[in-house]
Design a protein around this motif. Structure first.
Motif, PDB file in Angstrom:
ATOM      1  N   GLN A 187     -48.437 -26.010  83.778  1.00 31.92           N
ATOM      2  CA  GLN A 187     -47.854 -26.401  82.519  1.00 31.92           C
ATOM      3  C   GLN A 187     -46.354 -26.627  82.690  1.00 31.92           C
ATOM      4  O   GLN A 187     -45.760 -26.119  83.632  1.00 31.92           O
ATOM      5  N   VAL A 188     -45.810 -27.360  81.766  1.00 32.17           N
ATOM      6  CA  VAL A 188     -44.384 -27.673  81.820  1.00 32.17           C
ATOM      7  C   VAL A 188     -43.581 -26.444  81.395  1.00 32.17           C
ATOM      8  O   VAL A 188     -43.872 -25.826  80.371  1.00 32.17           O
ATOM      9  N   GLN A 189     -42.595 -26.108  82.194  1.00 31.43           N
ATOM     10  CA  GLN A 189     -41.727 -24.979  81.876  1.00 31.43           C
ATOM     11  C   GLN A 189     -40.272 -25.379  82.092  1.00 31.43           C
ATOM     12  O   GLN A 189     -39.957 -26.086  83.051  1.00 31.43           O
ATOM     13  N   LEU A 190     -39.421 -24.899  81.198  1.00 27.26           N
ATOM     14  CA  LEU A 190     -37.987 -25.129  81.295  1.00 27.26           C
ATOM     15  C   LEU A 190     -37.293 -23.770  81.235  1.00 27.26           C
ATOM     16  O   LEU A 190     -37.637 -22.947  80.366  1.00 27.26           O
ATOM     17  N   SER A 194     -27.520 -24.459  83.560  1.00 31.00           N
ATOM     18  CA  SER A 194     -28.565 -25.100  84.359  1.00 31.00           C
ATOM     19  C   SER A 194     -29.875 -25.063  83.601  1.00 31.00           C
ATOM     20  O   SER A 194     -30.127 -24.154  82.811  1.00 31.00           O
ATOM     21  N   CYS A 195     -30.699 -26.051  83.868  1.00 32.11           N
ATOM     22  CA  CYS A 195     -32.040 -26.120  83.290  1.00 32.11           C
ATOM     23  C   CYS A 195     -32.986 -26.509  84.412  1.00 32.11           C
ATOM     24  O   CYS A 195     -32.944 -27.653  84.895  1.00 32.11           O
ATOM     25  N   VAL A 196     -33.807 -25.565  84.826  1.00 26.85           N
ATOM     26  CA  VAL A 196     -34.780 -25.824  85.883  1.00 26.85           C
ATOM     27  C   VAL A 196     -36.123 -26.148  85.243  1.00 26.85           C
ATOM     28  O   VAL A 196     -36.613 -25.401  84.395  1.00 26.85           O
ATOM     29  N   VAL A 197     -36.696 -27.262  85.660  1.00 31.32           N
ATOM     30  CA  VAL A 197     -37.941 -27.749  85.074  1.00 31.32           C
ATOM     31  C   VAL A 197     -39.051 -27.709  86.117  1.00 31.32           C
ATOM     32  O   VAL A 197     -38.844 -28.074  87.276  1.00 31.32           O
ATOM     33  N   SER A 198     -40.215 -27.282  85.703  1.00 30.51           N
ATOM     34  CA  SER A 198     -41.378 -27.281  86.581  1.00 30.51           C
ATOM     35  C   SER A 198     -42.584 -27.805  85.830  1.00 30.51           C
ATOM     36  O   SER A 198     -42.604 -27.848  84.593  1.00 30.51           O
ATOM     37  N   GLY A 199     -43.589 -28.252  86.574  1.00 29.77           N
ATOM     38  CA  GLY A 199     -44.845 -28.673  85.974  1.00 29.77           C
ATOM     39  C   GLY A 199     -44.915 -30.127  85.561  1.00 29.77           C
ATOM     40  O   GLY A 199     -45.883 -30.525  84.899  1.00 29.77           O
ATOM     41  N   SER A 204     -25.329 -33.669  83.963  1.00 29.31           N
ATOM     42  CA  SER A 204     -25.731 -34.249  85.239  1.00 29.31           C
ATOM     43  C   SER A 204     -27.117 -33.725  85.590  1.00 29.31           C
ATOM     44  O   SER A 204     -27.663 -32.870  84.880  1.00 29.31           O
ATOM     45  N   ARG A 205     -27.669 -34.261  86.651  1.00 25.93           N
ATOM     46  CA  ARG A 205     -28.992 -33.797  87.084  1.00 25.93           C
ATOM     47  C   ARG A 205     -29.145 -34.015  88.567  1.00 25.93           C
ATOM     48  O   ARG A 205     -28.549 -34.930  89.145  1.00 25.93           O
ATOM     49  N   ASP A 206     -29.981 -33.169  89.165  1.00 29.82           N
ATOM     50  CA  ASP A 206     -30.361 -33.301  90.566  1.00 29.82           C
ATOM     51  C   ASP A 206     -31.877 -33.377  90.587  1.00 29.82           C
ATOM     52  O   ASP A 206     -32.568 -32.353  90.475  1.00 29.82           O
ATOM     53  N   ASN A 207     -32.391 -34.580  90.687  1.00 34.39           N
ATOM     54  CA  ASN A 207     -33.840 -34.758  90.616  1.00 34.39           C
ATOM     55  C   ASN A 207     -34.563 -34.120  91.799  1.00 34.39           C
ATOM     56  O   ASN A 207     -35.727 -33.729  91.673  1.00 34.39           O
ATOM     57  N   ALA A 208     -33.892 -33.977  92.909  1.00 32.37           N
ATOM     58  CA  ALA A 208     -34.508 -33.325  94.067  1.00 32.37           C
ATOM     59  C   ALA A 208     -34.719 -31.832  93.821  1.00 32.37           C
ATOM     60  O   ALA A 208     -35.594 -31.215  94.429  1.00 32.37           O
ATOM     61  N   LYS A 209     -33.910 -31.277  92.930  1.00 32.55           N
ATOM     62  CA  LYS A 209     -34.011 -29.845  92.620  1.00 32.55           C
ATOM     63  C   LYS A 209     -34.657 -29.589  91.266  1.00 32.55           C
ATOM     64  O   LYS A 209     -34.702 -28.438  90.818  1.00 32.55           O
ATOM     65  N   ASN A 210     -35.111 -30.661  90.603  1.00 36.06           N
ATOM     66  CA  ASN A 210     -35.728 -30.519  89.273  1.00 36.06           C
ATOM     67  C   ASN A 210     -34.803 -29.764  88.316  1.00 36.06           C
ATOM     68  O   ASN A 210     -35.262 -28.952  87.502  1.00 36.06           O
ATOM     69  N   THR A 211     -33.533 -30.046  88.391  1.00 33.43           N
ATOM     70  CA  THR A 211     -32.550 -29.287  87.635  1.00 33.43           C
ATOM     71  C   THR A 211     -31.563 -30.213  86.924  1.00 33.43           C
ATOM     72  O   THR A 211     -31.089 -31.186  87.519  1.00 33.43           O
ATOM     73  N   ASN A 267     -34.379 -29.616  76.696  1.00 32.20           N
ATOM     74  CA  ASN A 267     -35.586 -30.172  76.077  1.00 32.20           C
ATOM     75  C   ASN A 267     -36.056 -31.393  76.855  1.00 32.20           C
ATOM     76  O   ASN A 267     -35.251 -32.214  77.293  1.00 32.20           O
ATOM     77  N   LEU A 268     -37.370 -31.498  76.984  1.00 29.40           N
ATOM     78  CA  LEU A 268     -37.998 -32.718  77.484  1.00 29.40           C
ATOM     79  C   LEU A 268     -39.015 -33.178  76.452  1.00 29.40           C
ATOM     80  O   LEU A 268     -39.729 -32.346  75.870  1.00 29.40           O
ATOM     81  N   LEU A 269     -39.091 -34.466  76.249  1.00 29.19           N
ATOM     82  CA  LEU A 269     -40.117 -35.059  75.402  1.00 29.19           C
ATOM     83  C   LEU A 269     -41.083 -35.789  76.324  1.00 29.19           C
ATOM     84  O   LEU A 269     -40.715 -36.789  76.960  1.00 29.19           O
ATOM     85  N   ILE A 270     -42.311 -35.279  76.391  1.00 29.86           N
ATOM     86  CA  ILE A 270     -43.326 -35.846  77.288  1.00 29.86           C
ATOM     87  C   ILE A 270     -44.552 -36.179  76.458  1.00 29.86           C
ATOM     88  O   ILE A 270     -45.162 -35.294  75.853  1.00 29.86           O
ATOM     89  N   ASN A 271     -44.910 -37.465  76.454  1.00 29.38           N
ATOM     90  CA  ASN A 271     -46.093 -37.905  75.696  1.00 29.38           C
ATOM     91  C   ASN A 271     -46.052 -37.384  74.259  1.00 29.38           C
ATOM     92  O   ASN A 271     -47.032 -36.823  73.748  1.00 29.38           O
ATOM     93  N   ARG A 272     -44.898 -37.549  73.632  1.00 26.47           N
ATOM     94  CA  ARG A 272     -44.680 -37.205  72.231  1.00 26.47           C
ATOM     95  C   ARG A 272     -44.685 -35.702  71.964  1.00 26.47           C
ATOM     96  O   ARG A 272     -44.689 -35.280  70.806  1.00 26.47           O
ATOM     97  N   LYS A 273     -44.687 -34.904  72.993  1.00 23.44           N
ATOM     98  CA  LYS A 273     -44.632 -33.450  72.811  1.00 23.44           C
ATOM     99  C   LYS A 273     -43.306 -32.926  73.341  1.00 23.44           C
ATOM    100  O   LYS A 273     -42.890 -33.290  74.445  1.00 23.44           O
ATOM    101  N   ASP A 274     -42.678 -32.083  72.531  1.00 26.62           N
ATOM    102  CA  ASP A 274     -41.415 -31.471  72.915  1.00 26.62           C
ATOM    103  C   ASP A 274     -41.660 -30.186  73.700  1.00 26.62           C
ATOM    104  O   ASP A 274     -42.475 -29.345  73.301  1.00 26.62           O
ATOM    105  N   TYR A 275     -40.903 -30.067  74.790  1.00 34.53           N
ATOM    106  CA  TYR A 275     -40.928 -28.849  75.574  1.00 34.53           C
ATOM    107  C   TYR A 275     -39.526 -28.250  75.564  1.00 34.53           C
ATOM    108  O   TYR A 275     -38.528 -28.966  75.751  1.00 34.53           O
TER     109      TYR A 275
END
Length: 115
Positions: free
Chosen positions: A1-4, A21-26, A70-77, A96-104
């Motif tokens: 699942q998506v986690q922030l 920092s915001c680390v994103v997984s999933g 800023s963001r580092d896509n290699a670090k998902n951050t 926050n991420l909006l993925i397929n109309r759902k807010d995380y």
């Protein structure tokens, strides 16, 4: 699942700096824009900054010139560099991420700026 997961908040003085920092997984992090919001006690949550998957950032007027996303896509951050902090910046900061109309959302990180 998506986690922030946000981190980097703290207690600082007027004029100091912090980097959140915001680390994103999933999910495929680079495919989505990241938004930073904040919520002060008794106030509604407000948008602070947005950064696209490719790194283009926009800002609310009240942080322009002081905050940098800023963001580092290699670090998902994603990062929010906050300079020249003011007492009115005191709030819980969320990413926050909006993925397929759902807010995380993450759980947030507290930023307190003393005068």
């Amino acid at each position: 699942q998506v986690q922030l997961v946000e981190s980097g908040g703290g207690l600082v003085q007027d004029g100091d700096s912090l980097r959140l920092s915001c680390v994103v997984s999933g999910t495929i992090f680079s495919a989505y824009a990241v938004k930073w919001y904040r919520q002060a006690p008794g106030k509604e949550r407000e948008l602070v900054a947005r950064i696209s998957g490719g790194g283009f950032a926009t800002y609310a007027d009240f942080v322009k010139g002081r905050f940098t996303s800023s963001r580092d896509n290699a670090k998902n951050t994603a990062y929010l560099q906050m300079n020249s902090l003011k007492p009115e910046d005191t709030a819980v900061y969320y990413c926050n991420l909006l993925i397929n109309r759902k807010d995380y959302w993450g759980l947030g990180t507290q930023v307190t700026v003393s005068s």
